[in-house]
Design a protein around this motif. Sequence first.
Motif, short mmCIF file in Angstrom:
data_model
loop_
_atom_site.label_atom_id
_atom_site.label_comp_id
_atom_site.label_asym_id
_atom_site.label_seq_id
_atom_site.Cartn_x
_atom_site.Cartn_y
_atom_site.Cartn_z
N GLU A 45 -1.91 20.51 12.69
CA GLU A 45 -2.57 19.44 13.06
C GLU A 45 -3.01 18.75 11.72
N ALA A 46 -3.26 19.51 10.56
CA ALA A 46 -3.55 18.66 9.59
C ALA A 46 -2.74 17.76 8.87
N ILE A 47 -1.38 17.84 8.91
CA ILE A 47 -0.28 16.94 8.26
C ILE A 47 -0.13 15.81 9.38
N VAL A 48 -0.35 16.14 10.81
CA VAL A 48 -0.18 15.11 11.72
C VAL A 48 -1.26 14.18 11.44
N ASP A 49 -2.62 14.73 11.37
CA ASP A 49 -3.82 13.97 11.07
C ASP A 49 -3.49 12.81 10.07
N ALA A 50 -2.95 13.55 8.97
CA ALA A 50 -2.86 12.78 7.54
C ALA A 50 -1.88 11.62 7.84
N VAL A 51 -0.72 12.08 8.37
CA VAL A 51 0.33 10.87 8.50
C VAL A 51 -0.19 9.83 9.62
N GLN A 52 -0.91 10.15 10.50
CA GLN A 52 -1.53 9.40 11.45
C GLN A 52 -2.38 8.20 10.69
N GLN A 53 -3.30 8.97 9.87
CA GLN A 53 -4.15 8.01 9.01
C GLN A 53 -3.37 6.96 8.24
N LEU A 54 -2.28 7.50 7.45
CA LEU A 54 -1.38 6.32 6.81
C LEU A 54 -0.70 5.58 7.67
N ASP A 55 -0.30 5.71 8.71
CA ASP A 55 0.58 5.18 9.69
C ASP A 55 -0.63 3.96 10.03
N THR A 56 -1.81 4.21 10.25
CA THR A 56 -2.67 3.37 10.79
C THR A 56 -2.95 2.35 9.90
N GLN A 57 -2.89 2.83 8.72
CA GLN A 57 -3.15 1.74 7.39
C GLN A 57 -2.05 1.07 7.04
N ASP A 96 0.92 -1.27 0.06
CA ASP A 96 0.13 -0.04 -0.01
C ASP A 96 0.80 1.32 -0.08
N VAL A 97 0.30 2.26 -0.94
CA VAL A 97 1.23 3.69 -0.91
C VAL A 97 0.31 4.62 -0.35
N GLY A 98 0.86 5.61 0.46
CA GLY A 98 0.18 6.65 1.16
C GLY A 98 0.24 7.88 -0.07
N TYR A 99 -0.88 8.70 -0.17
CA TYR A 99 -0.75 9.85 -1.03
C TYR A 99 -1.39 10.94 -0.18
N ILE A 100 -0.41 12.11 -0.02
CA ILE A 100 -0.78 13.24 0.69
C ILE A 100 -0.50 14.38 -0.32
N HIS A 101 -1.77 15.13 -0.58
CA HIS A 101 -1.45 16.50 -1.19
C HIS A 101 -1.65 17.74 -0.24
N PHE A 102 -0.43 18.09 0.06
CA PHE A 102 -0.16 19.16 1.05
C PHE A 102 0.24 20.41 0.34
N THR A 103 -0.53 21.29 0.34
CA THR A 103 -0.67 22.54 -0.07
C THR A 103 0.07 23.85 0.60
N THR A 104 0.24 23.69 1.83
CA THR A 104 1.09 24.91 2.54
C THR A 104 1.51 24.42 3.63
N PHE A 105 2.48 24.64 4.42
CA PHE A 105 3.06 24.67 5.70
C PHE A 105 2.47 25.76 6.54
N SER A 106 1.74 26.48 6.00
CA SER A 106 0.89 27.61 6.89
C SER A 106 -0.52 27.64 6.26
N LEU A 126 4.61 12.56 17.96
CA LEU A 126 4.05 12.75 16.49
C LEU A 126 4.05 11.07 15.95
N PRO A 127 2.96 10.74 15.06
CA PRO A 127 3.20 9.61 14.46
C PRO A 127 4.42 9.34 13.38
N THR A 128 4.76 8.18 13.07
CA THR A 128 5.82 8.08 12.06
C THR A 128 5.68 6.89 11.25
N LEU A 129 6.08 7.10 9.96
CA LEU A 129 5.98 6.05 8.99
C LEU A 129 7.23 5.21 8.67
N ASN A 130 8.44 5.84 9.44
CA ASN A 130 9.65 5.21 9.50
C ASN A 130 10.34 4.63 8.18
N LEU A 131 10.20 5.66 7.23
CA LEU A 131 10.54 5.24 5.56
C LEU A 131 11.94 5.51 5.51
#
Length: 562
Positions: free
Chosen positions: A302-314, A286-296, A394-399
Amino acid sequence: MPKTSQLALIAAAGLVLAACSGGGGSGSPTPPGATSPPGATSPPASSPPAGSTPTGPTFTAGVFEAASTFVNQCENPRSGVDIEGNAFPDDPGSLIEELFWLRSWTDETYLWNDEIVDRSPYDFESQGRVAYFDSLRTTATTPSGEDKDDFHFSQSTEEFLEQRNAAPTASYGARFEIVSGSVPREVRVVYTDPGTPASAIVSGLRQFVRGASIVTIDGFDLVNDGSSAAVDALNAGLFPATSGETHIFEVLDPGASSTRTVTLVSADLASEPVNQVSTINTPTGDVGYIHFTTFSPFSSEEAIVDAVQQLDTQGVSDLVLDLRYNGGGLLAVASQLSYMIAGNANTNGRTFEQLRFNNCDNPSCVDPIFGSPNNPIPFYTTGQGFTVNNGTPLPTLNLNRVFILSTEGTCSASEAVINGLRGVNVEVVLIGGITCGKPFGFFPTDNCGETYYTIQFQGLNDQGFGDFEDGFVPMNSNFNFGVRVPGCEVADDFTQPLGDPNEGLLAAALQYRVDGSCPVGSPTSVAVVPETSFGIIRDPSTAISAPARSIFETNRDMRLPE
């Protein structure tokens, strides 16, 4: 060329990371024993106008009084408080004192202060402070021939504070690209934010789809109508001033043979930092995909932490990080994201970014901006208190590898992620275009109602590298400059939705993941598609232009919560 988008910023409302031309005028000779910067000439010595009596500071080439001597001595001092409730620090002074402050402040903090011809402030009295500031920059170039300092600009402090305290603004929740701002014009839909008027489903169709061309707005021909009435109507329709405005669009969807009509009502909206997060099932994992538009703005944490947490869970085994339109923002969030990708084993005790100032590039010295220790920026492992509680793990993907989708709009803090991960030997595979080439940053500084941005630091990774002024370049590119990284140069694909495995850049990443190959026919000639917010204006009388993006979305923003 990697900096074409930056050069386009000159036309955009003054709030952009733009290269400003020299202010003109004559100045002082180069100090004794010094040489002029590359491409510069030494102007003749200057003096106050004939018959006048000097009442201001004395100019001596190469001799600088402390900037604190002149700070807040203003020709037109402000009174009262700013919109944040802070009293203005201004004292009565003169334009000359403002110019002498600029000169000393630049000498103290500019990254390349030894590459500036020391021009006399008296030669710029008639031209003003912005013209003098424009002259206080290096004229050196990068190996590709682009300006080394492509990011020198200023704006009114009032505008700066308004943007720092910006509330949601009127929009439809769509991002446009102005491919051509003047007749014959071309404007396309790049993406829409979920849950907004632009992404609503009406009669089975999304209001705006990626790649759709805008044909008319409120009956005015967007492509060919050069009248002033059309320009006003088109700008008003694309970029509504208030919520509740109704505008009617005629659009041509990708692959369609006929247009359709879309009616939209503007609303007060804030951009979504994470536009999309999904898991792509493949035979090899499985490959995670995140479209991240701005660091501000700060909600990006919160948005990027939630996204990574979702992919880590999956349980994804790889990540495609779509930064193709991400111009930067909070460096702390860039550090957090890099940690969440790489994990503790790759980053423990390592440096995400060390700042290089004009006087030091290591923790043993103090920076010239605040006089504080030049401590390295770590890989942050916890929430920093923007929108995630301080200290939250923070969650981690360890890639050990990440695929990053890029264009010329991939800039600043986005490039810090690339450089920071490469510094700890995480493989970055770049798919798309050459990044913008901005390893530099600044601390916005107000004096007398003008906020100045002058390059004050360069970011270095854990291996001490930060020389990517000509951008990060996919390995198979024909561009002969920049920093080569594994990957494929592929043109941005407007025919498929973002996140669709068939979309050009994502498909190329998935292909490279399987066999290390690039799509047949790449590298392509990647078209330069300037961001709408940069508003290229070829003919102002017939052009449409977009509001500038906030500096908080495009700089290496060094702030942490207080």
